[in-house]
Design a protein around this motif. Structure first.
Motif, PDB file in Angstrom:
ATOM      1  N   LYS A  14      14.208 143.439  39.079  1.00  0.00           N
ATOM      2  CA  LYS A  14      15.436 144.127  38.708  1.00  0.00           C
ATOM      3  C   LYS A  14      15.944 144.781  39.984  1.00  0.00           C
ATOM      4  O   LYS A  14      15.227 144.879  40.969  1.00  0.00           O
ATOM      5  CB  LYS A  14      15.207 145.147  37.595  1.00  0.00           C
ATOM      6  CG  LYS A  14      14.219 146.243  37.944  1.00  0.00           C
ATOM      7  CD  LYS A  14      14.036 147.187  36.770  1.00  0.00           C
ATOM      8  CE  LYS A  14      13.080 148.298  37.155  1.00  0.00           C
ATOM      9  NZ  LYS A  14      12.958 149.315  36.143  1.00  0.00           N
ATOM     10  N   THR A  15      17.182 145.205  39.978  1.00  0.00           N
ATOM     11  CA  THR A  15      17.725 145.813  41.181  1.00  0.00           C
ATOM     12  C   THR A  15      17.589 147.316  41.130  1.00  0.00           C
ATOM     13  O   THR A  15      17.429 147.909  40.066  1.00  0.00           O
ATOM     14  CB  THR A  15      19.208 145.425  41.387  1.00  0.00           C
ATOM     15  OG1 THR A  15      19.930 145.810  40.219  1.00  0.00           O
ATOM     16  CG2 THR A  15      19.356 143.936  41.607  1.00  0.00           C
ATOM     17  N   THR A  16      17.649 147.912  42.297  1.00  0.00           N
ATOM     18  CA  THR A  16      17.582 149.362  42.414  1.00  0.00           C
ATOM     19  C   THR A  16      18.936 149.883  42.827  1.00  0.00           C
ATOM     20  O   THR A  16      19.793 149.134  43.280  1.00  0.00           O
ATOM     21  CB  THR A  16      16.545 149.776  43.490  1.00  0.00           C
ATOM     22  OG1 THR A  16      17.005 149.335  44.764  1.00  0.00           O
ATOM     23  CG2 THR A  16      15.186 149.188  43.198  1.00  0.00           C
ATOM     24  N   PHE A  25      23.444 145.038  52.563  1.00  0.00           N
ATOM     25  CA  PHE A  25      23.451 143.877  51.679  1.00  0.00           C
ATOM     26  C   PHE A  25      22.521 144.106  50.490  1.00  0.00           C
ATOM     27  O   PHE A  25      21.410 144.604  50.639  1.00  0.00           O
ATOM     28  CB  PHE A  25      23.008 142.644  52.476  1.00  0.00           C
ATOM     29  CG  PHE A  25      22.975 141.383  51.682  1.00  0.00           C
ATOM     30  CD1 PHE A  25      24.148 140.748  51.304  1.00  0.00           C
ATOM     31  CD2 PHE A  25      21.767 140.813  51.314  1.00  0.00           C
ATOM     32  CE1 PHE A  25      24.121 139.571  50.573  1.00  0.00           C
ATOM     33  CE2 PHE A  25      21.724 139.635  50.586  1.00  0.00           C
ATOM     34  CZ  PHE A  25      22.905 139.017  50.219  1.00  0.00           C
ATOM     35  N   THR A  26      22.963 143.725  49.316  1.00  0.00           N
ATOM     36  CA  THR A  26      22.173 143.839  48.097  1.00  0.00           C
ATOM     37  C   THR A  26      21.993 142.453  47.498  1.00  0.00           C
ATOM     38  O   THR A  26      22.964 141.691  47.381  1.00  0.00           O
ATOM     39  CB  THR A  26      22.877 144.755  47.072  1.00  0.00           C
ATOM     40  OG1 THR A  26      23.032 146.051  47.662  1.00  0.00           O
ATOM     41  CG2 THR A  26      22.072 144.881  45.802  1.00  0.00           C
ATOM     42  N   ALA A  27      20.774 142.127  47.125  1.00  0.00           N
ATOM     43  CA  ALA A  27      20.491 140.827  46.520  1.00  0.00           C
ATOM     44  C   ALA A  27      21.199 140.689  45.185  1.00  0.00           C
ATOM     45  O   ALA A  27      21.202 141.617  44.376  1.00  0.00           O
ATOM     46  CB  ALA A  27      18.993 140.651  46.326  1.00  0.00           C
ATOM     47  N   ALA A  32      17.465 137.561  43.811  1.00  0.00           N
ATOM     48  CA  ALA A  32      16.246 138.294  43.454  1.00  0.00           C
ATOM     49  C   ALA A  32      15.312 137.415  42.624  1.00  0.00           C
ATOM     50  O   ALA A  32      14.093 137.400  42.854  1.00  0.00           O
ATOM     51  CB  ALA A  32      16.600 139.570  42.692  1.00  0.00           C
ATOM     52  N   LYS A  33      15.856 136.660  41.684  1.00  0.00           N
ATOM     53  CA  LYS A  33      15.041 135.772  40.842  1.00  0.00           C
ATOM     54  C   LYS A  33      14.376 134.693  41.686  1.00  0.00           C
ATOM     55  O   LYS A  33      13.187 134.386  41.506  1.00  0.00           O
ATOM     56  CB  LYS A  33      15.912 135.140  39.754  1.00  0.00           C
ATOM     57  CG  LYS A  33      15.142 134.232  38.824  1.00  0.00           C
ATOM     58  CD  LYS A  33      16.050 133.643  37.754  1.00  0.00           C
ATOM     59  CE  LYS A  33      15.226 132.783  36.840  1.00  0.00           C
ATOM     60  NZ  LYS A  33      15.869 131.555  36.477  1.00  0.00           N
ATOM     61  N   ALA A  83       8.028 140.245  49.405  1.00  0.00           N
ATOM     62  CA  ALA A  83       8.162 141.481  48.631  1.00  0.00           C
ATOM     63  C   ALA A  83       8.916 142.550  49.425  1.00  0.00           C
ATOM     64  O   ALA A  83       9.786 143.243  48.878  1.00  0.00           O
ATOM     65  CB  ALA A  83       6.790 142.004  48.217  1.00  0.00           C
ATOM     66  N   GLU A  84       8.612 142.679  50.702  1.00  0.00           N
ATOM     67  CA  GLU A  84       9.309 143.677  51.516  1.00  0.00           C
ATOM     68  C   GLU A  84      10.763 143.291  51.743  1.00  0.00           C
ATOM     69  O   GLU A  84      11.645 144.150  51.779  1.00  0.00           O
ATOM     70  CB  GLU A  84       8.562 143.892  52.830  1.00  0.00           C
ATOM     71  CG  GLU A  84       7.257 144.640  52.600  1.00  0.00           C
ATOM     72  CD  GLU A  84       6.461 144.892  53.860  1.00  0.00           C
ATOM     73  OE1 GLU A  84       6.867 144.430  54.951  1.00  0.00           O
ATOM     74  OE2 GLU A  84       5.402 145.555  53.749  1.00  0.00           O
ATOM     75  N   ARG A  85      11.044 141.997  51.846  1.00  0.00           N
ATOM     76  CA  ARG A  85      12.435 141.550  51.960  1.00  0.00           C
ATOM     77  C   ARG A  85      13.184 141.876  50.668  1.00  0.00           C
ATOM     78  O   ARG A  85      14.334 142.331  50.689  1.00  0.00           O
ATOM     79  CB  ARG A  85      12.493 140.047  52.265  1.00  0.00           C
ATOM     80  CG  ARG A  85      13.901 139.505  52.419  1.00  0.00           C
ATOM     81  CD  ARG A  85      14.551 139.989  53.679  1.00  0.00           C
ATOM     82  NE  ARG A  85      15.917 139.487  53.764  1.00  0.00           N
ATOM     83  CZ  ARG A  85      16.886 140.109  54.413  1.00  0.00           C
ATOM     84  NH1 ARG A  85      16.646 141.231  55.072  1.00  0.00           N
ATOM     85  NH2 ARG A  85      18.091 139.609  54.442  1.00  0.00           N
ATOM     86  N   MET A  86      12.532 141.664  49.542  1.00  0.00           N
ATOM     87  CA  MET A  86      13.149 142.004  48.261  1.00  0.00           C
ATOM     88  C   MET A  86      13.517 143.482  48.220  1.00  0.00           C
ATOM     89  O   MET A  86      14.626 143.847  47.822  1.00  0.00           O
ATOM     90  CB  MET A  86      12.210 141.651  47.104  1.00  0.00           C
ATOM     91  CG  MET A  86      12.013 140.163  46.909  1.00  0.00           C
ATOM     92  SD  MET A  86      10.770 139.768  45.657  1.00  0.00           S
ATOM     93  CE  MET A  86      11.731 140.112  44.169  1.00  0.00           C
ATOM     94  N   ARG A  87      12.573 144.324  48.624  1.00  0.00           N
ATOM     95  CA  ARG A  87      12.822 145.766  48.600  1.00  0.00           C
ATOM     96  C   ARG A  87      13.954 146.143  49.554  1.00  0.00           C
ATOM     97  O   ARG A  87      14.776 146.999  49.244  1.00  0.00           O
ATOM     98  CB  ARG A  87      11.547 146.531  48.941  1.00  0.00           C
ATOM     99  CG  ARG A  87      10.422 146.336  47.928  1.00  0.00           C
ATOM    100  CD  ARG A  87      10.811 146.783  46.522  1.00  0.00           C
ATOM    101  NE  ARG A  87      11.060 148.215  46.557  1.00  0.00           N
ATOM    102  CZ  ARG A  87      11.989 148.843  45.846  1.00  0.00           C
ATOM    103  NH1 ARG A  87      12.755 148.175  45.017  1.00  0.00           N
ATOM    104  NH2 ARG A  87      12.147 150.139  45.947  1.00  0.00           N
ATOM    105  N   ALA A  88      14.007 145.492  50.710  1.00  0.00           N
ATOM    106  CA  ALA A  88      15.080 145.774  51.665  1.00  0.00           C
ATOM    107  C   ALA A  88      16.447 145.405  51.090  1.00  0.00           C
ATOM    108  O   ALA A  88      17.464 145.993  51.470  1.00  0.00           O
ATOM    109  CB  ALA A  88      14.842 145.018  52.976  1.00  0.00           C
ATOM    110  N   LEU A  89      16.465 144.460  50.150  1.00  0.00           N
ATOM    111  CA  LEU A  89      17.718 144.017  49.524  1.00  0.00           C
ATOM    112  C   LEU A  89      17.924 144.633  48.144  1.00  0.00           C
ATOM    113  O   LEU A  89      18.722 144.153  47.349  1.00  0.00           O
ATOM    114  CB  LEU A  89      17.745 142.486  49.428  1.00  0.00           C
ATOM    115  CG  LEU A  89      17.623 141.730  50.747  1.00  0.00           C
ATOM    116  CD1 LEU A  89      17.702 140.231  50.509  1.00  0.00           C
ATOM    117  CD2 LEU A  89      18.664 142.188  51.752  1.00  0.00           C
TER     118      LEU A  89
END
Length: 175
Positions: A14-16, A25-27, A32-33, A83-89
């Motif tokens: 899910k997004t934050t 930039f936001t995924a 994200a999926k 995982a860290e790339r996901m969090r960065a986005l």
């Protein structure tokens, strides 16, 4: 232990909300999926690699035992990078065991001791499934975020090399 795994809800990403200096930039949900699907396969590959590493027996045991640790190291680095790339986005990574069990595309690995030959074949299939997931989502990821696609490139290269290293053990020349 024939009980089924209960997957907590929500499962997956899910997004934050953007906070403080995080306004870049936001995924998208699709990005994200796709990243989540790669993440769970990397986590599963670590588990498969260690299962084989601990239980392999037979000819060339030591070489395969050590090679499997190389695969596990790549998978661990890959899962952390994704995982860290996901969090960065601003996407949340979900690596809980039940989520990995439900979402991974890797084939089931047998319990108990396994011969080196079978361990090689099954490990190559697991590596190839992880690569296939990255290749499957690559174009969509690249269109949304070329930087994440670049991360995939590095791990595809490393894992395809490991598949070659492993499978060469059981191949015979084609001439």
């Amino acid at each position: 232990m024939a009980e089924s795994v209960k997957v907590p809800q929500p499962a997956g990403t899910k997004t934050t909300g953007a906070e403080n200096a995080e306004h870049g930039f936001t995924a998208s949900p699709a990005l994200a999926k796709n990243m989540q699907s790669v993440l769970v396969d990397f986590i599963a590959l670590q588990l498969v690699g260690k299962q084989a590493h601990w239980n392999v027996v037979g000819p060339n045991f030591r070489d395969l035992h050590l090679n499997l640790d190389e695969v596990v190291a790549i998978a661990r680095t890959g899962s952390d990078s994704i995982a860290e790339r996901m969090r960065a986005l601003h996407a949340t990574a979900d690596g809980r065991p039940s989520v990995v069990a439900e979402q991974s595309s890797l084939p089931e690995f047998p319990a108990g001791e396994i011969t080196t030959h079978d361990a090689i074949d099954l490990s190559v299939r697991a590596v190839e499934a992880t690569v296939a997931t990255m290749r499957k989502v690559h174009d969509e990821v690249d269109a949304a975020d070329p930087t994440t696609a670049d991360i995939f490139h590095e791990f595809i290269s490393q894992l395809e090399q490991q598949a070659w290293f492993l499978s060469a053990e059981t191949r015979t020349p084609s001439n």
